[in-house]
Design an enzyme around this catalytic site. Sequence first.
Site, short mmCIF file in Angstrom:
data_model
loop_
_atom_site.label_atom_id
_atom_site.label_comp_id
_atom_site.label_asym_id
_atom_site.label_seq_id
_atom_site.Cartn_x
_atom_site.Cartn_y
_atom_site.Cartn_z
N GLY A 11 10.00 -5.34 2.04
CA GLY A 11 9.14 -6.29 2.75
C GLY A 11 9.36 -7.69 2.22
O GLY A 11 9.39 -7.90 1.02
N ARG A 72 15.29 -2.50 5.18
CA ARG A 72 15.08 -1.21 4.52
C ARG A 72 16.40 -0.46 4.74
O ARG A 72 17.00 -0.57 5.80
CB ARG A 72 13.94 -0.45 5.17
CG ARG A 72 12.73 -1.34 5.41
CD ARG A 72 11.50 -0.90 4.65
NE ARG A 72 10.40 -1.78 5.01
CZ ARG A 72 9.53 -2.29 4.13
NH1 ARG A 72 9.62 -2.02 2.86
NH2 ARG A 72 8.55 -3.07 4.54
N ASP A 103 8.59 -2.36 -5.21
CA ASP A 103 8.90 -1.27 -6.14
C ASP A 103 10.01 -0.36 -5.62
O ASP A 103 10.79 0.19 -6.40
CB ASP A 103 7.65 -0.49 -6.56
CG ASP A 103 6.89 0.08 -5.39
OD1 ASP A 103 7.21 -0.26 -4.24
OD2 ASP A 103 5.97 0.89 -5.63
N THR A 125 6.61 -9.46 -3.33
CA THR A 125 5.81 -8.74 -2.34
C THR A 125 4.44 -9.40 -2.26
O THR A 125 3.92 -9.87 -3.27
CB THR A 125 5.65 -7.25 -2.70
OG1 THR A 125 4.57 -6.70 -1.92
CG2 THR A 125 5.29 -7.03 -4.16
N ASP A 127 1.84 -7.81 -1.81
CA ASP A 127 0.84 -6.81 -2.21
C ASP A 127 0.38 -6.94 -3.67
O ASP A 127 -0.62 -6.34 -4.05
CB ASP A 127 1.40 -5.39 -2.02
CG ASP A 127 1.60 -5.06 -0.55
OD1 ASP A 127 0.88 -5.64 0.28
OD2 ASP A 127 2.47 -4.23 -0.23
N ASP A 129 1.58 -5.55 -6.28
CA ASP A 129 1.41 -4.18 -6.79
C ASP A 129 2.59 -3.69 -7.64
O ASP A 129 2.88 -2.51 -7.67
CB ASP A 129 1.21 -3.22 -5.61
CG ASP A 129 2.42 -3.19 -4.68
OD1 ASP A 129 3.27 -4.07 -4.79
OD2 ASP A 129 2.50 -2.26 -3.86
N ARG A 171 -1.44 -1.16 1.91
CA ARG A 171 -1.52 0.29 2.18
C ARG A 171 -2.04 1.04 0.97
O ARG A 171 -2.91 1.89 1.07
CB ARG A 171 -0.14 0.81 2.59
CG ARG A 171 -0.09 1.12 4.08
CD ARG A 171 1.29 1.53 4.51
NE ARG A 171 2.07 0.38 4.90
CZ ARG A 171 3.38 0.25 4.71
NH1 ARG A 171 4.07 1.19 4.13
NH2 ARG A 171 4.01 -0.84 5.10
P1 ADP Z 1 9.86 -2.53 -1.22
O1 ADP Z 1 11.00 -2.94 -2.08
O2 ADP Z 1 9.21 -3.69 -0.54
O3 ADP Z 1 8.90 -1.62 -1.94
P2 ADP Z 1 10.98 -0.21 0.17
O4 ADP Z 1 10.13 0.76 -0.56
O5 ADP Z 1 11.21 -0.01 1.62
O6 ADP Z 1 10.45 -1.70 0.02
O7 ADP Z 1 12.40 -0.23 -0.56
C1 ADP Z 1 13.41 -1.11 -0.15
C2 ADP Z 1 14.75 -0.44 -0.24
O8 ADP Z 1 15.02 -0.09 -1.60
C3 ADP Z 1 14.88 0.86 0.51
O9 ADP Z 1 15.11 0.67 1.90
C4 ADP Z 1 16.08 1.49 -0.18
O10 ADP Z 1 17.28 0.91 0.28
C5 ADP Z 1 15.87 1.06 -1.64
N1 ADP Z 1 15.22 2.18 -2.37
C6 ADP Z 1 13.94 2.59 -2.29
N2 ADP Z 1 13.70 3.66 -3.08
C7 ADP Z 1 14.87 3.94 -3.68
C8 ADP Z 1 15.31 4.96 -4.60
N3 ADP Z 1 14.48 5.89 -5.07
N4 ADP Z 1 16.60 4.93 -4.99
C9 ADP Z 1 17.44 3.99 -4.53
N5 ADP Z 1 17.10 3.02 -3.67
C10 ADP Z 1 15.85 2.99 -3.23
#
Ligand code: ADP
Length: 319
Positions: A11, A72, A103, A125, A127, A129, A171
Amino acid sequence: MKRIGVLTSGGDSPGMNAAVRAVVRKGIFEGIEVFGVYSGYQGLIDGKISKLEAGDVGDIIQRGGTALYSARCPEFITDAGQEKAIAHMKEHGLEGLVVIGGDGSYRGAMALTKKGIPAVGVPGTIDNDIPGTDYTIGFDTALNTVIEAIDKIRDTATSHERTFIIEVMGRDAGDLALWAGLAGGAETILIPEQAFDLDDMIDRLEKGKKRGKKHSIIIVAEGVMSAQELANLLSEKSDTETRISVLGHIQRGGSPTARDRVLGSLFGARAVEALLKGEGGQAIGMVNNKVVDYDMEEAFKLKRKVDMSLYNLSKELSI
Ligand code: ADP
């Protein structure tokens, strides 16, 4: 380390551009080359990587969103996806990576570091968080956007002596709702971290009315329930008629506040310093007003907690 990459992932949040600018300029200041990776981890997998000069990050510090785009990328969670990404990094001679995101994005940075490509995480972010930091880039701007909306809604709420329910983003994390509720003088704040008591809420609304309050504002984080669901509950259980307002994506946009620009600049520069140590795996953050870098795995063990003293204070002040 002579050449590093920078990407924004997950995000987006206002102030990410200030962080990108800081990574590029601090890198150049330290005598290394910095490459931009477009659209997060997807850009690593697709090889959307190009060199950034100091001028390429000019005129972005004041802009919301991210000039590097964000995405994503489920493929990056797989081993095969990560190997593709590493192959492209090697092709471009990238020896390290700054990941600006939430995260989920941090987990991607940890995965790369484990595979021998040093990566560091910068918390971006709205959030607020991310473990290992008191504040994330974008939280302050989003908070101010929410406050502006609350103030406007309050005007019309007062004119018509109405109760408004305002749904804000969050969320799993209640920081935005909590800070916005306190700063906006909300009567009730619902956050995912705290079970809520409908009877108590109704009681407080009634008491407020009796003491002559012209309006009431209820802030609900989307992770608790939607504003509409809460409005339904209130109309079923009491004679409180409400209006709802769902703020939605306006919370993610807009020109970053001074605070988010400063945070982005501080974090971006520190990320380059951390990467230059060579190992990667650090999470950059601000703790007690000092910029810090934690080992990412350790930071995740810390678990981010909402500040319940703010929650309790808001209850005391909204009598
Ligand atoms: P944010 O970083 O805002 O929390 P996401 O949770 O969608 O957003 O994570 C962003 C991107 O990070 C994901 O689309 C994926 O490419 C990568 N990612 C998330 N979790 C993992 C993981 N466990 N291992 C490797 N890459 C990850």
